[in-house]
Design an enzyme around this catalytic site. Structure first.
Site, mmCIF file in Angstrom:
data_model
loop_
_atom_site.group_PDB
_atom_site.id
_atom_site.type_symbol
_atom_site.label_atom_id
_atom_site.label_comp_id
_atom_site.label_asym_id
_atom_site.label_seq_id
_atom_site.Cartn_x
_atom_site.Cartn_y
_atom_site.Cartn_z
ATOM 1 N N THR A 1 42.575 38.918 43.342
ATOM 2 C CA THR A 1 42.736 40.349 43.766
ATOM 3 C C THR A 1 43.424 40.504 45.177
ATOM 4 O O THR A 1 43.538 39.385 45.679
ATOM 5 C CB THR A 1 41.241 41.254 43.611
ATOM 6 O OG1 THR A 1 41.724 42.490 43.948
ATOM 7 C CG2 THR A 1 40.323 40.657 44.460
ATOM 8 N N ASN A 2 43.084 41.381 45.882
ATOM 9 C CA ASN A 2 43.653 41.494 47.453
ATOM 10 C C ASN A 2 42.616 42.515 48.310
ATOM 11 O O ASN A 2 41.760 42.980 47.692
ATOM 12 C CB ASN A 2 45.098 41.853 47.538
ATOM 13 C CG ASN A 2 45.376 43.237 46.876
ATOM 14 O OD1 ASN A 2 44.768 44.279 47.460
ATOM 15 N ND2 ASN A 2 46.002 43.284 45.959
#
Ligand code: CTP
Ligand code: CA
Length: 225
Positions: free
Chosen positions: A33-34
């Site tokens: 994810t980020n």
């Protein structure tokens, strides 16, 4: 009577917006994810609702409260987000893509948790490219004809203006918004660079709540001309 109807900038408009990161599974307990917090997208959704729009917000995994009066659909992966967007795009007048969509996902997610085998060997992850949600929407006939106004965001670490102009043309969208300055992810404030066919313009440093309202006004202005 005319004043009554013109009081709210987006009265009668249907707006669809993506926000937050996506989560791409590696196995049942891990993923990629980020650092997108979703705050900018949620602020725009709130401002659009206050401006009279019918707002649907497609959100990746975030911890931000849903703005009052906004319809929210939660998703995990880029593929889920694309499906939710395409399921809600009918009749929309405005599409705003603030989501930080993962550009790549693991080519396959393991059904069971990947275990160490004791030898020190590490898993070799292969990636495939995710669908470009904004570009997909921008290719719809209603977007190409101008009936669906598409707004993109750009996260750049260098050459913001040049990259933003190139990205706007590549995605064939009327308005692209760049985040000015590094590390806006998670912060409560920001500064924005608006790039359209006429040129570029800055929305100076302010809270994301204020910037959301200003951006909604800029979108309404551009749709009216
Ligand atoms: N976007 C999207 N789907 C993707 C990737 C990006 O909808 N798979 C949207 C984002 O929500 C944003 C815009 O496209 O509005 C630009 O995203 P960005 O990551 O800056 O651009 P990319 O085209 O992915 O190019 P790069 O990351 O290589 O700069
Ligand atoms: Ca990207």
């Amino acid at each position: 009577l005319q004043y009554f109807f013109s009081a709210k900038a987006l009265a009668g408009k249907k707006l669809l917006i993506t926000a937050g990161p996506t989560f791409e599974a590696i196995d049942p307990v891990r993923g990629i994810t980020n650092l997108s917090s979703g705050k900018m997208g949620f602020a725009i959704a709130r401002a659009a609702q206050a401006a009279g729009a019918d707002v649907t917000l497609i959100a990746g995994p975030v911890h931000v409260p849903t703005p009052r009066g906004v319809r929210r659909i939660d998703v995990q992966s880029a593929q889920d987000m694309l499906q939710a967007v395409m399921g809600s795009i009918e009749g929309a007048d405005i599409f705003v893509a603030t989501a930080a969509v993962a550009d790549w996902r693991p080519a396959s997610a393991a059904d069971q948790k990947i275990k160490k085998d004791g030898s020190g060997a590490v898993p070799q992850l292969a990636f495939v490219e995710n669908p470009d949600i904004l570009a997909t929407v921008a290719q719809l006939p209603r977007a190409q004809s101008g009936d669906l106004y598409c707004v993109g965001f750009a996260a750049e670490s260098e050459n913001l203006l040049a990259n933003a102009e190139a990205k706007r043309l590549r995605k064939q969208i009327p308005l692209l918004v760049g985040n000015i300055g590094p590390a806006t992810f998670g912060k409560d404030d920001n500064a924005l660079l608006l790039v359209d066919a006429q040129g570029h313009q800055e929305l100076p440093h302010a809270s994301k709540a204020v910037l959301g309202e200003q951006l909604v006004a800029e979108i309404a202005k551009r749709m009216a001309r």
